[in-house]
Design a protein around this motif. Structure first.
Motif, PDB file in Angstrom:
ATOM      1  N   LEU A  45     115.683 -11.001  -3.338  1.00 48.20           N
ATOM      2  CA  LEU A  45     116.304 -11.066  -4.574  1.00 48.20           C
ATOM      3  C   LEU A  45     115.091 -10.827  -5.875  1.00 48.20           C
ATOM      4  CD1 LEU A  45     118.796 -11.889  -5.890  1.00 48.20           C
ATOM      5  CD2 LEU A  45     118.556 -14.452  -5.777  1.00 48.20           C
ATOM      6  N   ARG A  46     115.179  -9.861  -6.577  1.00 49.27           N
ATOM      7  CA  ARG A  46     114.457  -9.523  -7.424  1.00 49.27           C
ATOM      8  C   ARG A  46     114.437  -9.683  -8.803  1.00 49.27           C
ATOM      9  NH1 ARG A  46     110.932  -4.178  -6.268  1.00 49.27           N
ATOM     10  NH2 ARG A  46     110.277  -5.615  -4.670  1.00 49.27           N
ATOM     11  N   ALA A  47     113.659 -10.219  -9.755  1.00 46.19           N
ATOM     12  CA  ALA A  47     114.096 -10.425 -11.081  1.00 46.19           C
ATOM     13  C   ALA A  47     113.376  -9.072 -11.745  1.00 46.19           C
ATOM     14  CB  ALA A  47     113.169 -11.676 -11.580  1.00 46.19           C
ATOM     15  N   VAL A  48     114.263  -8.691 -12.654  1.00 43.91           N
ATOM     16  CA  VAL A  48     113.623  -7.235 -13.478  1.00 43.91           C
ATOM     17  C   VAL A  48     114.120  -7.436 -14.779  1.00 43.91           C
ATOM     18  CG1 VAL A  48     113.822  -5.952 -11.316  1.00 43.91           C
ATOM     19  CG2 VAL A  48     115.761  -5.919 -12.853  1.00 43.91           C
ATOM     20  N   GLY A  49     113.313  -6.447 -15.667  1.00 45.37           N
ATOM     21  CA  GLY A  49     113.576  -6.377 -16.939  1.00 45.37           C
ATOM     22  C   GLY A  49     112.407  -7.195 -17.830  1.00 45.37           C
ATOM     23  N   ASP A  50     113.002  -8.089 -18.898  1.00 45.78           N
ATOM     24  CA  ASP A  50     112.289  -8.997 -19.671  1.00 45.78           C
ATOM     25  C   ASP A  50     111.560 -10.138 -18.674  1.00 45.78           C
ATOM     26  OD1 ASP A  50     110.561  -9.246 -21.866  1.00 45.78           O
ATOM     27  OD2 ASP A  50     112.308 -10.396 -22.995  1.00 45.78           O
ATOM     28  N   VAL A  51     110.750  -9.700 -17.657  1.00 47.57           N
ATOM     29  CA  VAL A  51     110.158 -10.829 -16.767  1.00 47.57           C
ATOM     30  C   VAL A  51     108.847 -11.168 -17.259  1.00 47.57           C
ATOM     31  CG1 VAL A  51     109.629 -11.663 -14.462  1.00 47.57           C
ATOM     32  CG2 VAL A  51     111.702 -10.053 -15.170  1.00 47.57           C
ATOM     33  N   LEU A  52     108.584 -12.473 -17.414  1.00 47.36           N
ATOM     34  CA  LEU A  52     107.364 -12.747 -18.016  1.00 47.36           C
ATOM     35  C   LEU A  52     106.392 -14.063 -17.248  1.00 47.36           C
ATOM     36  CD1 LEU A  52     108.172 -12.892 -21.800  1.00 47.36           C
ATOM     37  CD2 LEU A  52     106.921 -10.987 -20.636  1.00 47.36           C
ATOM     38  N   ARG A  53     105.363 -14.126 -17.474  1.00 50.55           N
ATOM     39  CA  ARG A  53     104.639 -15.015 -16.304  1.00 50.55           C
ATOM     40  C   ARG A  53     105.047 -16.627 -16.434  1.00 50.55           C
ATOM     41  NH1 ARG A  53      98.116 -16.770 -17.145  1.00 50.55           N
ATOM     42  NH2 ARG A  53      98.409 -18.647 -16.468  1.00 50.55           N
ATOM     43  N   ASP A  54     105.594 -16.796 -17.811  1.00 53.48           N
ATOM     44  CA  ASP A  54     105.977 -18.448 -18.110  1.00 53.48           C
ATOM     45  C   ASP A  54     107.327 -18.722 -17.303  1.00 53.48           C
ATOM     46  OD1 ASP A  54     103.769 -18.801 -19.774  1.00 53.48           O
ATOM     47  OD2 ASP A  54     104.826 -18.555 -21.545  1.00 53.48           O
ATOM     48  N   GLN A  55     108.083 -17.517 -16.696  1.00 54.93           N
ATOM     49  CA  GLN A  55     109.330 -17.716 -16.220  1.00 54.93           C
ATOM     50  C   GLN A  55     109.382 -17.986 -14.630  1.00 54.93           C
ATOM     51  OE1 GLN A  55     110.455 -14.124 -18.229  1.00 54.93           O
ATOM     52  NE2 GLN A  55     112.241 -15.064 -18.847  1.00 54.93           N
ATOM     53  N   LEU A  56     108.344 -17.485 -14.070  1.00 58.07           N
ATOM     54  CA  LEU A  56     108.106 -17.268 -12.756  1.00 58.07           C
ATOM     55  C   LEU A  56     108.410 -18.306 -11.841  1.00 58.07           C
ATOM     56  CD1 LEU A  56     105.236 -14.695 -12.361  1.00 58.07           C
ATOM     57  CD2 LEU A  56     107.654 -14.216 -12.971  1.00 58.07           C
ATOM     58  N   PHE A 107     109.272 -10.108  -7.916  1.00 56.80           N
ATOM     59  CA  PHE A 107     109.319 -10.347  -9.627  1.00 56.80           C
ATOM     60  C   PHE A 107     108.949  -8.812  -9.999  1.00 56.80           C
ATOM     61  CE2 PHE A 107     108.627 -14.316  -7.677  1.00 56.80           C
ATOM     62  CZ  PHE A 107     109.522 -15.144  -8.086  1.00 56.80           C
ATOM     63  N   ALA A 108     109.464  -8.223 -10.681  1.00 53.17           N
ATOM     64  CA  ALA A 108     108.848  -6.938 -11.539  1.00 53.17           C
ATOM     65  C   ALA A 108     108.408  -7.277 -12.682  1.00 53.17           C
ATOM     66  CB  ALA A 108     109.846  -5.965 -11.381  1.00 53.17           C
ATOM     67  N   ILE A 109     107.383  -7.544 -12.984  1.00 52.39           N
ATOM     68  CA  ILE A 109     106.825  -7.885 -14.386  1.00 52.39           C
ATOM     69  C   ILE A 109     106.864  -6.908 -15.361  1.00 52.39           C
ATOM     70  CG2 ILE A 109     104.672  -9.247 -15.301  1.00 52.39           C
ATOM     71  CD1 ILE A 109     105.670 -10.568 -13.096  1.00 52.39           C
ATOM     72  N   LYS A 110     107.165  -7.398 -16.360  1.00 54.90           N
ATOM     73  CA  LYS A 110     107.459  -6.355 -17.590  1.00 54.90           C
ATOM     74  C   LYS A 110     106.266  -5.372 -17.984  1.00 54.90           C
ATOM     75  CE  LYS A 110     108.652  -6.514 -22.608  1.00 54.90           C
ATOM     76  NZ  LYS A 110     109.060  -7.396 -23.799  1.00 54.90           N
ATOM     77  N   GLN A 111     106.655  -4.418 -18.089  1.00 57.99           N
ATOM     78  CA  GLN A 111     105.735  -3.240 -18.182  1.00 57.99           C
ATOM     79  C   GLN A 111     104.757  -3.456 -19.277  1.00 57.99           C
ATOM     80  OE1 GLN A 111     104.872  -0.466 -16.319  1.00 57.99           O
ATOM     81  NE2 GLN A 111     106.432  -1.068 -14.955  1.00 57.99           N
ATOM     82  N   GLY A 112     103.257  -3.288 -19.300  1.00 59.60           N
ATOM     83  CA  GLY A 112     102.378  -3.677 -20.268  1.00 59.60           C
ATOM     84  C   GLY A 112     101.573  -5.133 -19.854  1.00 59.60           C
ATOM     85  N   ALA A 145      99.817 -12.871 -14.095  1.00 60.49           N
ATOM     86  CA  ALA A 145     101.251 -13.375 -14.202  1.00 60.49           C
ATOM     87  C   ALA A 145     101.357 -14.093 -12.725  1.00 60.49           C
ATOM     88  CB  ALA A 145     102.480 -12.279 -14.054  1.00 60.49           C
ATOM     89  N   LEU A 146     100.398 -13.833 -11.721  1.00 61.93           N
ATOM     90  CA  LEU A 146     100.441 -14.487 -10.579  1.00 61.93           C
ATOM     91  C   LEU A 146     100.115 -15.890 -10.695  1.00 61.93           C
ATOM     92  CD1 LEU A 146     100.747 -13.849  -7.351  1.00 61.93           C
ATOM     93  CD2 LEU A 146      98.352 -12.951  -7.430  1.00 61.93           C
ATOM     94  N   LYS A 147      99.453 -15.961 -11.683  1.00 62.43           N
ATOM     95  CA  LYS A 147      98.848 -17.387 -11.912  1.00 62.43           C
ATOM     96  C   LYS A 147     100.327 -18.350 -12.347  1.00 62.43           C
ATOM     97  CE  LYS A 147      94.636 -16.112 -13.565  1.00 62.43           C
ATOM     98  NZ  LYS A 147      93.781 -15.768 -14.712  1.00 62.43           N
ATOM     99  N   GLY A 148     101.270 -17.718 -12.994  1.00 60.74           N
ATOM    100  CA  GLY A 148     102.452 -18.233 -13.428  1.00 60.74           C
ATOM    101  C   GLY A 148     103.362 -18.786 -12.262  1.00 60.74           C
ATOM    102  N   ILE A 149     103.161 -18.097 -11.198  1.00 61.31           N
ATOM    103  CA  ILE A 149     104.166 -18.299 -10.048  1.00 61.31           C
ATOM    104  C   ILE A 149     103.986 -19.788  -9.357  1.00 61.31           C
ATOM    105  CG2 ILE A 149     102.840 -17.338  -8.319  1.00 61.31           C
ATOM    106  CD1 ILE A 149     106.464 -16.869  -8.624  1.00 61.31           C
ATOM    107  N   LYS A 150     102.651 -20.321  -9.522  1.00 64.75           N
ATOM    108  CA  LYS A 150     102.448 -21.668  -9.005  1.00 64.75           C
ATOM    109  C   LYS A 150     103.060 -22.635  -9.807  1.00 64.75           C
ATOM    110  CE  LYS A 150      98.224 -19.936  -6.831  1.00 64.75           C
ATOM    111  NZ  LYS A 150      98.680 -18.813  -6.093  1.00 64.75           N
ATOM    112  N   GLY A 151     103.192 -22.698 -10.909  1.00 59.75           N
ATOM    113  CA  GLY A 151     103.804 -23.261 -11.814  1.00 59.75           C
ATOM    114  C   GLY A 151     103.475 -24.869 -11.624  1.00 59.75           C
ATOM    115  N   LEU A 152     104.746 -25.656 -11.658  1.00 57.62           N
ATOM    116  CA  LEU A 152     104.503 -26.898 -11.240  1.00 57.62           C
ATOM    117  C   LEU A 152     104.198 -27.391  -9.832  1.00 57.62           C
ATOM    118  CD1 LEU A 152     107.480 -28.172 -13.552  1.00 57.62           C
ATOM    119  CD2 LEU A 152     104.953 -28.137 -14.261  1.00 57.62           C
ATOM    120  N   SER A 153     103.469 -28.250  -9.576  1.00 62.86           N
ATOM    121  CA  SER A 153     103.380 -28.514  -7.904  1.00 62.86           C
ATOM    122  C   SER A 153     104.586 -29.437  -7.440  1.00 62.86           C
ATOM    123  CB  SER A 153     102.029 -29.228  -8.017  1.00 62.86           C
ATOM    124  OG  SER A 153     101.885 -30.404  -8.449  1.00 62.86           O
ATOM    125  N   VAL A 154     105.252 -29.858  -8.386  1.00 62.25           N
ATOM    126  CA  VAL A 154     106.001 -30.889  -8.065  1.00 62.25           C
ATOM    127  C   VAL A 154     107.254 -30.855  -8.982  1.00 62.25           C
ATOM    128  CG1 VAL A 154     107.164 -33.403  -7.573  1.00 62.25           C
ATOM    129  CG2 VAL A 154     104.487 -32.876  -7.036  1.00 62.25           C
TER     130      VAL A 154
END
Length: 164
Positions: free
Chosen positions: A103-114, A125-130, A136-145
């Motif tokens: 299940l892939r997120a595409v379009g206006d996909v930004l680090r803070d949303q991951l 996740f297809a990160i927004k071009q540019g 952005a990989l750092k954003g996927i970890k997000g909250l630990s709990v």
């Protein structure tokens, strides 16, 4: 497809060799790695159908629900980061319709949303071009709990905490 982060064995990694491609009209891309919009997919002869489909935010899942086992990948489009309909579609695909593919997120996909996207059931996740996918990989970890239930952890925190 460029700028893709995929969850592999529970770990997020930048996928530099992602094979999926967007289909243009009359493309000869191998259907096993082609993504088509729902209308095109439904109007294509069964033997030639792509194994990936793009769901727009305003489309109903009823259109594809009978065909979920035909898809290796379902891409849900975020036209604008402020519009959260794709989060709901992802959650429904995972919990009610039991979609097991990518299940892939595409379009206006930004680090803070991951992190939230992952909780809703997205697996790539297809990160927004540019934007830098390694950053952005750092954003996927997000909250630990997480406090509330999610696709990944259906029990809310109060049910996960041991009481002594």
């Amino acid at each position: 497809m460029n700028n893709v982060i995929s969850l592999m064995d529970g770990e997020a990694k930048v996928d530099l060799n992602d094979p999926w491609q967007w289909a243009q009209e009359h493309d000869s891309i191998d259907p096993t790695h082609r993504i088509e919009d729902v209308t095109t997919w439904l109007n294509t002869p069964v033997a030639l159908r792509a194994q990936g489909v793009l769901i727009q935010q305003e489309e109903e899942l009823d259109l594809v629900a009978p065909y979920l086992e035909s898809f290796k990948l379902m891409a849900l489009e975020f036209k604008d980061f402020k519009d959260g309909r794709a989060y709901s579609l992802a959650y429904l695909l995972r919990t009610r319709l039991h979609f097991k593919g990518d299940l892939r997120a595409v379009g206006d996909v930004l680090r803070d949303q991951l992190s939230l996207m992952r909780q809703c059931g997205f697996s790539s996740f297809a990160i927004k071009q540019g934007k830098d996918p390694f950053d952005a990989l750092k954003g996927i970890k997000g909250l630990s709990v997480t406090y509330s239930s999610s696709v990944n952890n259906p029990s809310p925190l109060f049910k996960r905490v041991r009481r002594y």
